[in-house]
Design an enzyme around this catalytic site. Sequence first.
Site, mmCIF file in Angstrom:
data_model
loop_
_atom_site.group_PDB
_atom_site.id
_atom_site.type_symbol
_atom_site.label_atom_id
_atom_site.label_comp_id
_atom_site.label_asym_id
_atom_site.label_seq_id
_atom_site.Cartn_x
_atom_site.Cartn_y
_atom_site.Cartn_z
ATOM 1 N N HIS A 134 0.809 -1.229 0.000
ATOM 2 C CA HIS A 134 0.000 0.000 0.000
ATOM 3 C C HIS A 134 0.840 1.276 0.000
ATOM 4 C CE1 HIS A 134 -3.417 -2.486 0.147
ATOM 5 N NE2 HIS A 134 -3.594 -2.594 1.448
ATOM 6 N N HIS A 208 -9.846 1.921 0.417
ATOM 7 C CA HIS A 208 -9.717 0.824 1.369
ATOM 8 C C HIS A 208 -10.770 0.836 2.479
ATOM 9 C CE1 HIS A 208 -7.545 -2.307 3.574
ATOM 10 N NE2 HIS A 208 -6.695 -2.389 2.569
ATOM 11 N N GLU A 345 -11.393 -3.762 -3.028
ATOM 12 C CA GLU A 345 -10.477 -2.730 -3.517
ATOM 13 C C GLU A 345 -10.282 -2.914 -5.015
ATOM 14 O OE1 GLU A 345 -6.888 -3.313 -0.925
ATOM 15 O OE2 GLU A 345 -8.340 -4.510 0.162
HETATM 16 C C1 BGC Z 1 -4.354 -6.425 1.916
HETATM 17 C C2 BGC Z 1 -4.105 -7.230 3.172
HETATM 18 C C3 BGC Z 1 -3.646 -6.299 4.223
HETATM 19 C C4 BGC Z 1 -4.672 -5.228 4.420
HETATM 20 C C5 BGC Z 1 -4.155 -4.205 5.387
HETATM 21 C C6 BGC Z 1 -5.405 -5.428 2.214
HETATM 22 O O1 BGC Z 1 -5.623 -4.636 1.082
HETATM 23 O O2 BGC Z 1 -4.713 -7.235 0.841
HETATM 24 O O3 BGC Z 1 -3.162 -8.229 2.956
HETATM 25 O O4 BGC Z 1 -3.392 -6.957 5.429
HETATM 26 O O5 BGC Z 1 -4.958 -4.577 3.231
HETATM 27 O O6 BGC Z 1 -5.078 -3.859 6.262
#
Ligand code: BGC
Length: 380
Positions: A134, A208, A345
């Site tokens: 991210h 998210h 997402e």
């Molecule tokens: C990911 C997860 C991650 C989470 C974080 C998601 O978008 O795919 O692996 O732990 O975000 O909160």
Amino acid sequence: MTQFLPATFSLVAAAAMLIAGCSPSHPDAPRRSKAPFGSVDGKEVFLYTLRNNAGMEARITNYGGIVVSLLVPDKSNTPGDIVLGYDSLSSYLKATPYFGAIVGRYGNRIGRAHFTLDGKEYTLNANDGPNTLHGGLKGFDKVVWDADESTPATKASLTLSYLSKDGEEGYPGNLKATVVYTVTDSNELRIDYAATTDKPTVLNLTHHSYFNLAGAGNGDILSHELMLNADKFTPIDSGLITTGELKPVEGTPMDFRTPTAIGARIAAKDDQLRFGRGYDHNWVLNRTGEGLSLAARVTEKTSGRVMEVWTTQPGIQFYSGNFLDGTNIGKGGKPYAYRTGFCLETQHFPDSPNKPSFPSTVLRPGENFTSTTVYKFSAR
Ligand code: BGC
């Protein structure tokens, strides 16, 4: 909550509102208001409220572009907050698993925190074991975005922009990103993304929110029924990095082509579910043309709420909240336990910069990146 009237809000419009008795359904009634929410990095942070005339309201902060709350009517037309999050900015600053945020410059994982572009190797900040997740240590979810208050407050929309400097988190190029959130009168939360760069770079912007259609903090999401419009998904290895394959969902617990409870097969003996600790995968969307196409539909029986996800993107990450463990105490003091929220997402495929066969995430100078995702709500 203080309301603001932008410079462009004319006296004529104000007079028209007075004549109309300020009815919220009047075309000149303000649909966006603003309140202080604290400060970060010496910059003021605000909480903006967007509301339509059909009972939907979103509260969004320019810190991380976070959707703090999303009120959506249930089958008896009672609004409920269906996204996980916090009451205060300080809680977001302390610890958040990306609750409600805009994620970038590259959403999801880049394996081994590096990639090669035009023959040049780039090393990123690793923040997930050896990988980048991210955007890195300080991704787009942890910066203060500029809110453009010159757009008319009579529209339930908020324009946020952020300049990510050349070299930030290891990515090349000054990248200018703009995200427009709109609450439409058809009970949609629409997100329009745009970006330009001055050097070739890679880009994967997403949103998210953790949804719980029964209401944030009201139990787990295992009985929510999910449909994913995808014949294939991108399998992962034990480090949650995509292997590069596109695998048919047919005959696997990843097959959500017909609506299925999230919890129905989540404990099945399956390597992919073991690697993800549940669902934490990217599905390859069955797309028709280049415009918005239906990616997912989720229904929750007790509230009657239905959420559809429409997108121009090629993929969608379905994450079943496997890392939530009750330590995040959310709005109203409610702890968010294991699997009490899910994320959908919309995105390009994870680790695309290292997977030449995946659709390209490269953005070059002179190109205008755009993408749109719509979360559409109804109740039955
Ligand atoms: C990911 C997860 C991650 C989470 C974080 C998601 O978008 O795919 O692996 O732990 O975000 O909160």
